[in-house]
Scaffold this motif. Structure first.
Motif, PDB file in Angstrom:
ATOM      1  N   UNK A 137       2.705   6.387  -7.114  1.00 59.38           N
ATOM      2  CA  UNK A 137       1.767   7.270  -7.803  1.00 59.38           C
ATOM      3  C   UNK A 137       2.261   8.715  -7.719  1.00 59.38           C
ATOM      4  N   UNK A 138       2.776   9.082  -6.543  1.00 59.33           N
ATOM      5  CA  UNK A 138       3.340  10.428  -6.388  1.00 59.33           C
ATOM      6  C   UNK A 138       4.563  10.620  -7.284  1.00 59.33           C
ATOM      7  N   UNK A 139       5.386   9.569  -7.391  1.00 57.39           N
ATOM      8  CA  UNK A 139       6.568   9.638  -8.269  1.00 57.39           C
ATOM      9  C   UNK A 139       6.123   9.870  -9.718  1.00 57.39           C
ATOM     10  N   UNK A 199       0.810  -1.219   0.000  1.00 61.82           N
ATOM     11  CA  UNK A 199       0.000   0.000   0.000  1.00 61.82           C
ATOM     12  C   UNK A 199       0.852   1.283   0.000  1.00 61.82           C
ATOM     13  N   UNK A 200       1.809   1.417   0.959  1.00 63.11           N
ATOM     14  CA  UNK A 200       2.627   2.645   0.913  1.00 63.11           C
ATOM     15  C   UNK A 200       3.443   2.739  -0.378  1.00 63.11           C
ATOM     16  N   UNK A 201       3.879   1.587  -0.913  1.00 60.74           N
ATOM     17  CA  UNK A 201       4.632   1.614  -2.173  1.00 60.74           C
ATOM     18  C   UNK A 201       3.762   2.159  -3.301  1.00 60.74           C
ATOM     19  N   UNK A 202       2.498   1.721  -3.347  1.00 60.02           N
ATOM     20  CA  UNK A 202       1.590   2.213  -4.390  1.00 60.02           C
ATOM     21  C   UNK A 202       1.401   3.729  -4.254  1.00 60.02           C
ATOM     22  N   UNK A 203       1.251   4.200  -3.017  1.00 58.64           N
ATOM     23  CA  UNK A 203       1.046   5.637  -2.799  1.00 58.64           C
ATOM     24  C   UNK A 203       2.261   6.447  -3.242  1.00 58.64           C
ATOM     25  N   UNK A 204       3.473   6.014  -2.852  1.00 56.16           N
ATOM     26  CA  UNK A 204       4.645   6.813  -3.239  1.00 56.16           C
ATOM     27  C   UNK A 204       4.915   6.697  -4.739  1.00 56.16           C
ATOM     28  N   UNK A 253      -2.728   9.867 -10.805  1.00 53.98           N
ATOM     29  CA  UNK A 253      -1.910  11.037 -11.156  1.00 53.98           C
ATOM     30  C   UNK A 253      -2.558  11.816 -12.307  1.00 53.98           C
ATOM     31  N   UNK A 282      11.834  12.056  -3.021  1.00 55.05           N
ATOM     32  CA  UNK A 282      10.734  12.833  -3.585  1.00 55.05           C
ATOM     33  C   UNK A 282      10.882  14.298  -3.184  1.00 55.05           C
ATOM     34  N   UNK A 297      -2.254  13.059  -4.599  1.00 57.30           N
ATOM     35  CA  UNK A 297      -2.060  11.740  -5.198  1.00 57.30           C
ATOM     36  C   UNK A 297      -2.008  10.667  -4.118  1.00 57.30           C
ATOM     37  N   UNK A 298      -1.180  10.927  -3.096  1.00 62.62           N
ATOM     38  CA  UNK A 298      -1.036   9.919  -2.048  1.00 62.62           C
ATOM     39  C   UNK A 298      -2.340   9.764  -1.270  1.00 62.62           C
ATOM     40  N   UNK A 332      -2.094   3.632 -10.157  1.00 66.60           N
ATOM     41  CA  UNK A 332      -1.168   4.706  -9.769  1.00 66.60           C
ATOM     42  C   UNK A 332      -1.138   5.818 -10.813  1.00 66.60           C
ATOM     43  N   UNK A 378       3.338  11.328 -10.738  1.00 64.54           N
ATOM     44  CA  UNK A 378       2.902  12.734 -10.824  1.00 64.54           C
ATOM     45  C   UNK A 378       4.117  13.641 -10.975  1.00 64.54           C
ATOM     46  N   UNK A 379       5.135  13.391 -10.141  1.00 59.29           N
ATOM     47  CA  UNK A 379       6.291  14.288 -10.084  1.00 59.29           C
ATOM     48  C   UNK A 379       7.151  14.198 -11.356  1.00 59.29           C
ATOM     49  N   UNK A 426      -4.817   7.699  -3.341  1.00 57.69           N
ATOM     50  CA  UNK A 426      -4.454   6.271  -3.329  1.00 57.69           C
ATOM     51  C   UNK A 426      -4.839   5.641  -1.990  1.00 57.69           C
ATOM     52  N   UNK A 478      12.946   2.149   3.812  1.00 55.50           N
ATOM     53  CA  UNK A 478      12.848   2.433   2.366  1.00 55.50           C
ATOM     54  C   UNK A 478      11.855   3.561   2.107  1.00 55.50           C
TER      55      UNK A 478
END
Lengths: 221, 105
Positions: free
Chosen positions: A47-49, A40-45, A90, B12, B87-88, A86, A51-52, B91, B4
């Motif tokens: 998706x942000x990556x 879950x946290x991997x999917x969130x970051x 974005x 980021x 985004x976060x 993801x 976007x960025x 999700x 990590x």
């Protein structure tokens, strides 16, 4: 590759949403079944990556600009269905909050960047990985996948003069070379280097993060 | 927080810090192909503008009227931070909704 409103005729917009609705349905269904506490946290970051990285534009020699998407990287780490979610998130935020990519073109933009791109990247990576290792295969996958996505966008632009006059004024004879130049010459190489760098770093330092559960067709565990 | 995740969020943050490069590097360039606000192309005899149907709160990742390089960079920073946070959040909201749907079964 963010097609704005007013470039695609109503038929194209409708068809692209019609294709994406089942894709989104399966992506959410599979994610609901398989996302664990580590994913879950991997999917969130990620998706942000995505976007960025799409905010980092650079000039293309013909006077336009381009950027990478990150879809192949996400598909390699979490599987293509996760990448659908993801990148879609974005793109939705880009369209609604920042006017980047049209609302009526959201189906088309998600088809190109959140569906075609990660699935192409994932399967190319999987096909090559056993033969040439993770770094080279992730680079090649990212390079080819963004170019396939760009060609789909070019076709969507370029068919408009034939099917929907008053929308995108340029036909396939101009859209395909322009989109291919930008992505073969610039976005492809950048996507290849960035994707391979991250995959190479993970392989060396955190191989466990490349072994997360993949939300992919045919992967049952 | 897992190591990590901390590292990734740090990376980021670094890229957010340098995100104005994404606009300054293309300052005098045109738009991406097919993303023009209008097309005046005498070579092909095209004078065309797309219909716009919706207005966005921060169009082109900027606050309207912040046109100088400095202010556009600030607008780009603000946009990156808002976009990443949204985004976060979206999700995590989707994941929560999927959990609720799964428990409801």
């Amino acid at each position: 590759m963010h097609i704005p409103d007013g470039y695609l005729g109503p038929a194209t917009c409708a068809v692209m949403f019609a294709v994406m609705i089942p894709v989104w349905y399966f992506a959410f269904k599979r994610a609901g079944e398989k996302l664990g506490p580590k994913e879950v946290p991997m999917l969130a970051v990620l998706s942000a990556v995505s976007f960025l990285v799409m905010m980092f534009n650079w000039p293309v020699p013909d006077g336009t600009t381009a950027h990478m998407v990150g879809g192949t990287l996400i598909a390699i780490i979490l599987g293509p269905w996760a990448a659908v979610i993801a990148v879609t998130v974005a793109l939705v935020i880009q369209a609604f909050f920042f006017g980047d990519g049209g609302i009526t073109a959201l189906g088309a933009n998600c088809f190109n960047m959140a569906f075609v791109l990660p699935f192409a990247g994932y399967y190319i990576y999987r096909a090559l990985e056993g033969r040439m290792g993770k770094i080279a295969s992730s680079a090649i996958a990212a390079y080819i996948a963004i170019n396939i996505a760009a060609i789909f966008a070019a076709i969507e632009f370029g068919v408009q003069p034939y099917i929907a006059p008053g929308y995108c004024p340029y036909g396939l004879n101009l859209s395909i070379p322009a989109m291919s130049l930008a992505h073969l010459a610039t976005a492809g190489p950048v996507a290849a280097v960035v994707t391979a760098a991250v995959v190479g770093y993970l392989e060396k330092s955190r191989p466990d993060l490349l072994e997360l559960k993949k939300i992919a067709p045919g992967v049952t565990e | 927080m897992e190591s990590w995740l901390k590292k990734t969020l740090t990376v980021i943050a670094i890229f957010v810090a340098i995100v104005p490069l994404g606009i300054l590097g293309t300052w005098n360039c045109g738009d991406a192909w097919g993303e023009w606000g209008e097309v005046q192309d005498t070579a092909h005899g095209i004078n065309w503008a797309p219909q716009a149907y919706f207005g966005a709160p921060l169009p082109d990742y900027n606050v309207e009227g912040w046109d100088s390089m400095l202010m556009a960079s600030v607008g780009y920073w603000i946009s990156a931070i808002i976009g990443i946070a949204l985004t976060m959040l979206v999700i995590l909201g989707i994941v929560k909704a999927l959990e609720i749907a799964r428990e409801g079964k």
